[in-house]
Design an enzyme around this catalytic site. Structure first.
Site, short mmCIF file in Angstrom:
data_model
loop_
_atom_site.label_atom_id
_atom_site.label_comp_id
_atom_site.label_asym_id
_atom_site.label_seq_id
_atom_site.Cartn_x
_atom_site.Cartn_y
_atom_site.Cartn_z
N HIS A 10 16.14 -35.38 2.46
CA HIS A 10 16.66 -36.62 3.66
C HIS A 10 15.45 -36.37 4.60
O HIS A 10 15.30 -37.57 5.23
CB HIS A 10 17.89 -35.73 4.27
CG HIS A 10 18.20 -36.56 5.62
ND1 HIS A 10 19.00 -37.49 5.37
CD2 HIS A 10 18.00 -36.21 6.36
CE1 HIS A 10 19.40 -38.06 6.50
NE2 HIS A 10 18.92 -37.19 7.41
N TYR A 11 14.97 -35.24 5.00
CA TYR A 11 13.99 -35.33 5.93
C TYR A 11 12.72 -36.06 5.52
O TYR A 11 11.81 -36.54 6.54
CB TYR A 11 13.81 -34.01 6.74
CG TYR A 11 14.90 -33.63 7.53
CD1 TYR A 11 14.86 -34.20 8.84
CD2 TYR A 11 15.94 -32.67 7.03
CE1 TYR A 11 15.94 -34.06 9.58
CE2 TYR A 11 17.20 -32.61 7.99
CZ TYR A 11 17.04 -33.11 9.12
OH TYR A 11 18.19 -33.07 9.83
N HIS A 12 12.38 -35.88 4.37
CA HIS A 12 11.40 -36.72 3.72
C HIS A 12 11.49 -38.19 3.83
O HIS A 12 10.73 -38.78 4.49
CB HIS A 12 11.14 -36.37 2.10
CG HIS A 12 9.93 -36.97 1.49
ND1 HIS A 12 8.73 -36.75 1.44
CD2 HIS A 12 10.08 -38.35 0.98
CE1 HIS A 12 8.19 -37.59 0.85
NE2 HIS A 12 8.76 -38.61 0.45
#
Ligand code: MG
Length: 659
Positions: free
Chosen positions: A294-296
């Protein structure tokens, strides 16, 4: 110091009397009045006619044509039912602060910005993102109903009044200083400030023509906005996605309000931070170093949106060449870490994504990379462009290994995670995986359920973080102590059995070596070896998707029982006796949402120093399970090779890996 004290006190007096739509003359000192278009403002201000100057300033902002916003098209505003609800709820001071807390809490007629009904940090931090304000702007633009504009302007000033940013030492002198400081920690956390900085550019466009957006209000808005940008520049987060968000948003601030004397400084600072951090935070293989899908994804959007703001306002040349090349690699990670239905694994704190969101992301990225063929393939739902020329793919720096037999909807895809140490969003889950077969994710990750907060919230978070709720090996069900997997072998040229071998020193006295064979591009054999002097219960855990499963404890097998004939069986053998034990199982796809699911462990007593060895076969079947057997071909463990034999029906597979 004296100056700060005086300013602080004047702020306080202001707050005691209640803020109103008074002209804040500070605005004339923050803006470059010599800029093109502000001649009239300057003349009036120089003549001491500040009220008229503020009128002229509002006229200027209502008509300035040269600033473009990549995310807002005033001729094409969309508000879904959810956002319309947030906008309408907000009129009653029911604020959408965070998903998972609906219906939204009421913050009172006299808004209590410190209200914290559940001790979840996100609930209190994110209240200060004002997620309902842009929806109010959309609702206003679409309906023309002034109630939204009136209420937004009221809430905007009320927030400034009740959430002062004070010098810490001065705040300490107040009778309720600790309380004020605690609130500042939430309201003025740089990440929250950056959210407001970005979203208020949108709100400005939606509301600036309303009669409630008065010249005096404009002055309050701009002074407050300036304080936000400066606060970030002085308080950038140390690292991670927070720092990226903050940098991207000061670029937005600098680009959208170039009239501020400090605007160029903001823009340059943001470009500099992002240009540096894209090197610091992205591994050579393209993975963002928090290792969370998700943070990628969020990081790509940050880098990309900064470019889009640059493109529409003509400063792309301020970004270095490697910046674009890195985003391209990051996008390659995304489609590799995606299943055929466009979903991605919920490793770490990752939230579930759906096809609609992902198509939107791909389309957005296409604006910056119009000639990226594989991107076009996914952006057009496989209608145009070209699928990648390869199937399986390793991302060795980030520790993601994808075993795949195609790119179409019926493909089998295992996404296997065994990477280096990472930060807060990463979980102690080395060796885990998700596996998607013929349209079904059979082994979804547990997800994260909640982030941080009070004891109760942390207890729930920690349940979902546990190593034992992942598909990997534990000693006595304890969390692994080290998350630093080493790749021993990646071999995908032999289609009879593609192979990945990794090893992690999971506990001080126990290393876990895991080998995954993708046999005939159709089923999986996982070999686990626990090596070292540690004694206790060694377990291999598995968790299935929601639904029921058939447990065969005698034969150490668990099978799904879907009625659509798309099933798998998980069957395990050990070098010593094993027990199949059912475990508590939950899966969370969204914040504070969870469902029960089957979970189990194959457990072995490790009572002397010889390794514990397991072979697990994950075999897809339609109606009837085939007869499966497995054995180690060598009694002892070998430092640089593994040999096992699997028989399915009448077919024998000799699997070996050496490195
Ligand atoms: Mg997890």
């Amino acid at each position: 110091m004296k100056k700060i004290a005086i300013f602080t006190l004047s702020c306080l007096m202001f707050s005691f009397t209640g803020i109103s739509q008074n002209l804040n003359k500070k605005v004339f000192y923050l803006l470059n009045l010599s800029a093109d278009g502000l001649e009239k403002v300057k003349t009036l201000h120089d003549q001491g006619k500040d009220a008229e100057a503020a009128n002229a300033l509002l006229e200027y902002y209502q008509s300035r044509p040269f600033i473009h916003h990549p995310d807002v098209d005033l001729n094409n505003i969309n508000i879904g039912t959810a956002q319309q609800q947030w906008a309408d709820d907000a009129l009653q001071h029911k604020f959408f602060a965070h998903r998972g807390y609906q219906p939204s809490y009421s913050y009172g007629d006299d808004i209590n910005w410190e209200y914290w009904p559940i001790q979840d940090n996100e609930l209190r931090w994110q209240l200060h993102r004002h997620k309902w304000w842009s929806p109010m702007g959309k609702a206003y633009k679409l309906s023309g109903d002034e109630k939204y504009a009136k209420e937004w302007a009221f809430q905007y000033l009320d927030w400034i009044d009740k959430n002062p940013l004070l010098d810490r030492k001065e705040a300490k002198l107040l009778s309720d200083g600790d309380k004020v400081l605690e609130n500042m920690g939430f309201a003025w956390r740089p990440l929250e400030v950056s959210h407001r900085l970005e979203d208020q550019t949108e709100q400005f466009l939606y509301f600036k023509d309303s009669p409630h957006f008065t010249p005096a209000f404009l002055s309050q808005f701009l002074v407050n906005y300036h304080k936000h940008a400066e606060h970030i520049l002085r308080n950038y987060s140390e690292r991670g996605n927070h720092l990226l968000f903050e940098a991207q948003r000061v670029i937005y601030a600098g680009a959208f309000f170039p009239e501020f004397k400090d605007a160029e400084k903001w823009r340059k600072s943001g470009v500099e931070v992002l240009s540096q951090e894209i090197k610091n935070q992205v591994f050579d293989d393209g993975m963002q170093y928090e290792l969370d899908p998700h943070y990628h994804l969020a990081s790509i959007n940050i880098f990309n949106r900064a470019l889009q703001m640059a493109d529409v306002n003509g400063f792309r040349n301020e970004f270095p060449d490697y910046y674009l090349a890195t985003i391209e690699k990051m996008i390659e990670i995304v489609y590799n870490l995606s299943f055929p239905d466009y979903t991605m694994p919920c490793f770490g704190d990752a939230k579930a994504v759906d096809k609609k969101q992902m198509l939107k992301n791909y389309k957005q990225w296409q604006q910056v990379f119009p000639n990226y063929d594989a991107l076009k393939y996914f952006a057009t739902d496989r209608q145009e462009g070209t699928m990648p020329a390869y199937h399986s793919k390793a991302f060795k720096d980030g520790g993601y290994y994808v075993l795949r037999n195609g790119w179409d909807e019926a493909a089998t895809v295992m996404i296997f995670k065994a990477g280096p140490p990472a930060f807060w969003h990463n979980q102690p889950d080395n060796g885990t995986f998700e596996l998607f077969i013929k349209g079904r994710n059979f082994f979804p990750d547990a997800g994260s359920y909640v982030y941080g907060g009070g004891e109760e919230v942390l207890k729930e978070r920690n349940w979902f973080r546990q190593t034992m709720v992942h598909k990997t090996l534990t000693l006595n069900n304890e969390n692994i102590e080290e998350t630093n997997s080493k790749l021993l072998l990646w071999e995908t040229s032999n289609k009879d059995a593609q192979t990945v071998v990794v090893q992690n020193q999971s506990y001080k006295d126990l290393a876990h070596r895991r080998t995954v064979f993708f046999v005939d591009e159709s089923f999986f054999v996982i070999v686990d070896e626990a090596m070292g002097s540690a004694l206790g219960k060694v377990g291999i855990h598995y968790q299935l998707a929601e639904g029921t499963a058939n447990f065969d404890k005698k034969n150490l097998a668990v099978a799904t029982n879907y009625e659509d004939d798309n099933n798998v069986v998980v069957k395990t053998w050990g070098n010593k006796p094993l027990n199949l034990i059912e475990e508590e199982g939950w899966v969370s796809y969204d914040y504070r949402q969870k469902s029960e699911r089957p979970a189990f462990v194959f457990e072995m007593d490790k009572n002397h120093e010889t390794p514990s060895r397991f072979i697990t076969v994950i075999y897809p079947f339609t109606k009837n399970q085939p007869a499966i057997s497995a054995q180690f071909d060598s009694e002892t463990i070998n430092d640089n090779k593994i040999e096992v034999s699997i028989t399915v029906g009448k077919k024998r597979h000799s699997l070996n890996a050496s490195w």
